[in-house]
Design an enzyme around this catalytic site. Structure first.
Site, PDB file in Angstrom:
ATOM      1  N   LYS A  13      68.683  22.649  20.472  1.00  0.00           N
ATOM      2  CA  LYS A  13      68.633  23.481  19.257  1.00  0.00           C
ATOM      3  C   LYS A  13      69.239  22.748  18.055  1.00  0.00           C
ATOM      4  CE  LYS A  13      70.909  27.069  20.874  1.00  0.00           C
ATOM      5  NZ  LYS A  13      71.227  26.581  22.225  1.00  0.00           N
ATOM      6  N   ARG A  84      73.190  36.021  19.358  1.00  0.00           N
ATOM      7  CA  ARG A  84      73.371  35.593  20.741  1.00  0.00           C
ATOM      8  C   ARG A  84      73.363  36.769  21.708  1.00  0.00           C
ATOM      9  NH1 ARG A  84      75.477  30.105  20.168  1.00  0.00           N
ATOM     10  NH2 ARG A  84      76.146  29.280  22.161  1.00  0.00           N
ATOM     11  N   ARG A 123      75.489  14.358  26.948  1.00  0.00           N
ATOM     12  CA  ARG A 123      75.575  14.562  25.489  1.00  0.00           C
ATOM     13  C   ARG A 123      76.860  13.962  24.911  1.00  0.00           C
ATOM     14  NH1 ARG A 123      74.277  20.320  22.879  1.00  0.00           N
ATOM     15  NH2 ARG A 123      75.986  21.114  24.163  1.00  0.00           N
ATOM     16  N   ARG A 155      81.752  16.948  23.644  1.00  0.00           N
ATOM     17  CA  ARG A 155      82.257  18.251  23.198  1.00  0.00           C
ATOM     18  C   ARG A 155      83.186  18.801  24.275  1.00  0.00           C
ATOM     19  NH1 ARG A 155      77.399  22.144  21.083  1.00  0.00           N
ATOM     20  NH2 ARG A 155      78.592  23.643  22.287  1.00  0.00           N
ATOM     21  N   ARG A 167      78.505  29.014  30.552  1.00  0.00           N
ATOM     22  CA  ARG A 167      77.738  29.150  29.301  1.00  0.00           C
ATOM     23  C   ARG A 167      76.284  29.498  29.608  1.00  0.00           C
ATOM     24  NH1 ARG A 167      78.939  23.572  26.950  1.00  0.00           N
ATOM     25  NH2 ARG A 167      77.365  24.048  25.396  1.00  0.00           N
TER      26      ARG A 167
HETATM   27  P1  AMP Z   1      76.876  26.319  20.255  1.00  0.00           P
HETATM   28  O1  AMP Z   1      77.276  25.180  19.387  1.00  0.00           O
HETATM   29  O2  AMP Z   1      75.797  27.185  19.658  1.00  0.00           O
HETATM   30  O3  AMP Z   1      76.589  25.914  21.670  1.00  0.00           O
HETATM   31  O4  AMP Z   1      78.160  27.297  20.340  1.00  0.00           O
HETATM   32  C1  AMP Z   1      79.393  26.840  20.847  1.00  0.00           C
HETATM   33  C2  AMP Z   1      80.291  28.024  21.145  1.00  0.00           C
HETATM   34  O5  AMP Z   1      80.540  28.760  19.938  1.00  0.00           O
HETATM   35  C3  AMP Z   1      79.739  29.064  22.119  1.00  0.00           C
HETATM   36  O6  AMP Z   1      79.932  28.706  23.470  1.00  0.00           O
HETATM   37  C4  AMP Z   1      80.545  30.286  21.733  1.00  0.00           C
HETATM   38  O7  AMP Z   1      81.877  30.194  22.215  1.00  0.00           O
HETATM   39  C5  AMP Z   1      80.619  30.161  20.212  1.00  0.00           C
HETATM   40  N1  AMP Z   1      79.505  30.821  19.532  1.00  0.00           N
HETATM   41  C6  AMP Z   1      78.524  30.223  18.784  1.00  0.00           C
HETATM   42  N2  AMP Z   1      77.678  31.126  18.286  1.00  0.00           N
HETATM   43  C7  AMP Z   1      78.109  32.338  18.717  1.00  0.00           C
HETATM   44  C8  AMP Z   1      77.646  33.672  18.553  1.00  0.00           C
HETATM   45  N3  AMP Z   1      76.554  33.945  17.842  1.00  0.00           N
HETATM   46  N4  AMP Z   1      78.357  34.660  19.139  1.00  0.00           N
HETATM   47  C9  AMP Z   1      79.464  34.411  19.841  1.00  0.00           C
HETATM   48  N5  AMP Z   1      79.948  33.184  20.062  1.00  0.00           N
HETATM   49  C10 AMP Z   1      79.286  32.135  19.508  1.00  0.00           C
END
Ligand code: AMP
Length: 209
Positions: A13, A84, A123, A155, A167
């Site tokens: 993404k 989400r 990654r 990360r 996740r």
């Molecule tokens: P991502 O970079 O999209 O994989 O997001 C990394 C982390 O940020 C996730 O595992 C959540 O802890 C938090 N996070 C990102 N977007 C959301 C969302 N819309 N709602 C809740 N937590 C989020």
């Protein structure tokens, strides 16, 4: 044009979001990136990110609400990592309705669990936002960012396989119901995330005006 990117962790993404906003001159709203910046100041957010848990809806909804208040959204935006879950999607609908703004396409970049585990293990990211995979998309020089020359890192939430599993499970339970939600609206476009970066981008581009 306003779009949403859906898909499991590691589906690409972030990579595709960068390609899309660059090619189509859109704004990129990544709640993950926004929260990674906020974690430096907030211990609770830091802990949730580290363990792969979602942060409370109110926190992300407020972040997006504030961002959507700005006039520049007329340019068009791409939501990456938001919504989400169903509650976030419903709140987003209300926010957009009050501003008379519509989502035009929802892209689902799909890959299965095995691929998630493989991709996330490889990654590596840079502070400048660039992202690599040591097998599929390696940097020119081992461990060094092609764009800015800084050291690449993993990360925090990519390090432990148990966190990656959590996740993915959260994605299945909370985020996957959005597929049906957006399918009903006729906005959903399914993209084969197993193809390489260029091919995935080509599939998405066909639907962006
Ligand atoms: P991502 O970079 O999209 O994989 O997001 C990394 C982390 O940020 C996730 O595992 C959540 O802890 C938090 N996070 C990102 N977007 C959301 C969302 N819309 N709602 C809740 N937590 C989020």
């Amino acid at each position: 044009m306003n779009c949403i990117l859906l898909g499991p962790p590691g589906a690409g993404k972030g990579t595709q979001a960068k390609n899309i906003v660059k090619s189509f001159n859109m704004l990129h709203f990544s709640t993950g990136d926004m929260l990674r910046k906020a974690k430096k100041f907030d211990e609770i957010i830091n802990k949730l990110l580290l363990t792969g848990q979602l942060v409370p809806d109110k926190v992300v909804i407020d972040i997006i609400k504030r961002r959507l208040e700005r006039d520049d959204i007329k340019k068009g935006f791409l939501l990456d990592g938001f919504p989400r879950n169903l509650r976030q999607a419903e709140q987003l609908d209300l926010m957009l309705k009050s501003k008379n703004v519509r989502i035009n396409k929802v892209f689902l970049i799909d890959i299965g669990f095995e691929e998630v585990i493989n991709r996330i293990a490889g990654r590596r990211v840079c502070e400048c936002g660039a992202s690599y995979n040591i097998i599929a998309v390696p940097p020119k020089k081992n461990g060094i960012c092609d764009c800015c020359g800084a050291n690449l890192v993993q990360r925090n939430d990519d390090r432990e396989e148990s966190v990656v599993r959590d996740r993915f499970a959260i994605y299945k339970r909370q985020t996957e119901p959005l597929i049906e939600y957006y399918n009903k609206t006729g906005l959903l476009v399914e993209i084969d995330g197993l193809k390489d970066e260029k091919a995935v981008f080509k599939q998405i581009s066909m639907y962006i005006l």
